[in-house]
Write an enzyme that holds these catalytic residues in place. Structure first.
Site, short mmCIF file in Angstrom:
data_model
loop_
_atom_site.label_atom_id
_atom_site.label_comp_id
_atom_site.label_asym_id
_atom_site.label_seq_id
_atom_site.Cartn_x
_atom_site.Cartn_y
_atom_site.Cartn_z
CD GLU A 1 -7.46 -86.09 5.57
OE1 GLU A 1 -7.87 -86.90 4.88
OE2 GLU A 1 -7.79 -85.95 6.79
CG ASP B 1 -5.41 -88.46 -2.00
OD1 ASP B 1 -6.20 -87.54 -2.15
OD2 ASP B 1 -5.47 -89.36 -1.06
O1 9MR Z 1 -7.43 -93.39 4.51
C1 9MR Z 1 -7.87 -93.83 5.86
C2 9MR Z 1 -8.45 -95.26 5.40
O2 9MR Z 1 -7.37 -95.91 5.49
C3 9MR Z 1 -9.40 -95.38 6.84
O3 9MR Z 1 -9.81 -96.90 6.63
C4 9MR Z 1 -10.51 -94.51 6.71
C5 9MR Z 1 -11.46 -94.74 7.93
O4 9MR Z 1 -10.77 -94.41 9.23
O5 9MR Z 1 -10.09 -93.14 6.67
C6 9MR Z 1 -9.16 -92.97 5.82
O6 9MR Z 1 -8.94 -91.35 5.96
C7 9MR Z 1 -9.88 -90.53 5.86
C8 9MR Z 1 -9.22 -89.48 6.77
O7 9MR Z 1 -9.15 -89.98 8.11
C9 9MR Z 1 -10.24 -88.29 6.90
N1 9MR Z 1 -10.45 -87.50 5.69
C10 9MR Z 1 -10.93 -88.63 4.74
C11 9MR Z 1 -9.77 -89.82 4.49
C12 9MR Z 1 -10.09 -90.69 3.55
O8 9MR Z 1 -11.25 -91.42 3.54
#
Ligand code: 9MR
Length: 368
Positions: A268, A270
């Site tokens: 993930e 960034d």
């Molecule tokens: O980027 C994601 C965001 O759009 C969603 O609203 C959120 C909740 O579902 O999750 C974010 O992604 C997360 C990922 O699933 C797990 N690791 C952390 C990411 C950033 O919060």
């Protein structure tokens, strides 16, 4: 264009963006590697924003749903399985020859209210979790290469006090089932699709620290119990200026691979920049992106780097860390940033290096 660019204060540069080849996905393919991204869903992103779609197809050879394969989307209520957005992403990936990562079968966030506020006995919760995993994994069996089965079990801020509990207490699964929910989840996934690669995924474990130690101990214990786990996802939500060194990043991948025999990926990535974003900070970010990709590409047990978004305009950072910005390779106009060029130049140089083949130095072979 001529008219507009002739106007004072409106330079050509603001109208055109660089989309010239080579593209990251083609370079990655030549290196048997995946450069992927999280994919949003809705009017501003997939599948409706044509610029987003063009960029996604052009630059990436792997995708992961940013939220549409989580419980919150798939399971709005107990009887309803909403597979539509996930199906669309998988169809898109098939049409464009992209690998699909599944994210995520069990997490403490994005849990629908009927589960979060439900009243389940341990046995009922185990059945619910197992049934969900069985259905979702089978739905996309053979199409999803790897799943984040369990996401973010270990909490932040560990102090190392004796008797400290490293696990999150705010997880429904922990609350209803207890610590062994993780084992039930992995076993259910392995049974549903014996060929899928199963990952434990977490953030803040990209350098040696207490959280990483706790993840290591958790996974080591599960493996000793015969639970199938194939890999660890290092999420890689970094802050520019605080990205671990090449040696540290490599040592972490080595730790999980050498000692536990696991695959490793950055899942993930960034690299957010503290505002104001300046040319100097973008140059530093470029070096940091190159570092992460280099460590991943050189590691025999790592075959993928996935970014957490296509472009700066649609990143979760904008709402979650408003003091920071510009975390990805492309800006909010989908134009390439120094980090994009650094990643591309590195991949190109690596292809040349391998083709030039200084004897005995080709490298890059990935383990099965
Ligand atoms: O980027 C994601 C965001 O759009 C969603 O609203 C959120 C909740 O579902 O999750 C974010 O992604 C997360 C990922 O699933 C797990 N690791 C952390 C990411 C950033 O919060």
């Amino acid at each position: 264009v001529v008219l507009l660019t002739g106007m004072p204060g409106c330079r050509k540069k603001t109208l055109e963006i660089d989309t010239s080849p080579p593209y990251l996905r083609d370079l990655a393919e030549q290196l048997d590697f995946y450069i992927g991204t999280a994919v949003g869903y809705g009017s501003a992103t997939f599948p409706n924003n044509s610029q987003y779609m063009k960029t996604l197809k052009r630059e990436f050879n792997a995708v992961v749903a940013e939220y549409t394969m989580k419980w919150g989307t798939i399971r709005p209520d107990r009887e309803t399985f909403n597979y539509g957005p996930g199906d669309e992403l998988i169809k898109f990936a098939e049409d464009n020859k992209m690998m699909v990562r599944g994210h995520t079968l069990a997490w403490h966030q994005s849990v629908p209210a009927w589960v979060e506020d439900g009243d389940f006995t341990r046995d009922e919760a185990i059945s619910l979790l197992e049934e969900h995993i069985d259905k979702v994994v089978k739905r996309w069996q053979g199409k999803i290469r790897e799943w984040d089965v369990v996401n973010e079990v270990i909490r932040d801020g560990l102090t190392g006090q004796p008797g400290e509990n490293p696990r999150r207490s705010n997880s429904v699964w922990e609350r209803f089932i207890g610590e062994d929910w993780v084992e039930f989840a992995f076993r259910a996934a392995a049974e549903a699709d014996p060929k899928a690669l199963l990952f434990y995924n977490d953030y803040g474990i990209e350098r040696k620290n207490r959280k990483q130690d706790a993840v290591f101990a958790l996974v080591e214990d599960l493996l000793a119990k015969g639970v199938k786990i194939n890999g660890i996802g290092f999420q890689g939500h970094f802050v520019s200026g605080n990205v671990p060194s090449e040696e540290e990043l490599k040592a972490n991948l080595d730790r999980f691979h050498d000692e536990l025999g696991l695959k490793v990926q950055f899942t993930e990535v960034d690299i957010r920049i503290k505002k104001p974003v300046t040319a100097e900070k973008l140059a530093q970010q470029a070096e940091e992106y190159k570092r992460v990709i280099k460590v991943a590409l050189e590691h025999p047990a790592c075959d993928a780097v996935l970014l957490w978004g296509v472009d700066d305009g649609h990143s979760w950072i904008n709402s979650s860390f408003p003091e920071h910005g510009a975390p990805l390779l492309l800006d909010s106009r989908f134009d390439r940033k120094p980090a994009y060029y650094a990643a591309r130049d590195y991949l190109l140089a690596e292809i040349e290096r391998r083709q030039g083949g200084e004897e005995g130095e080709e490298g890059g072979e990935k383990e099965e």
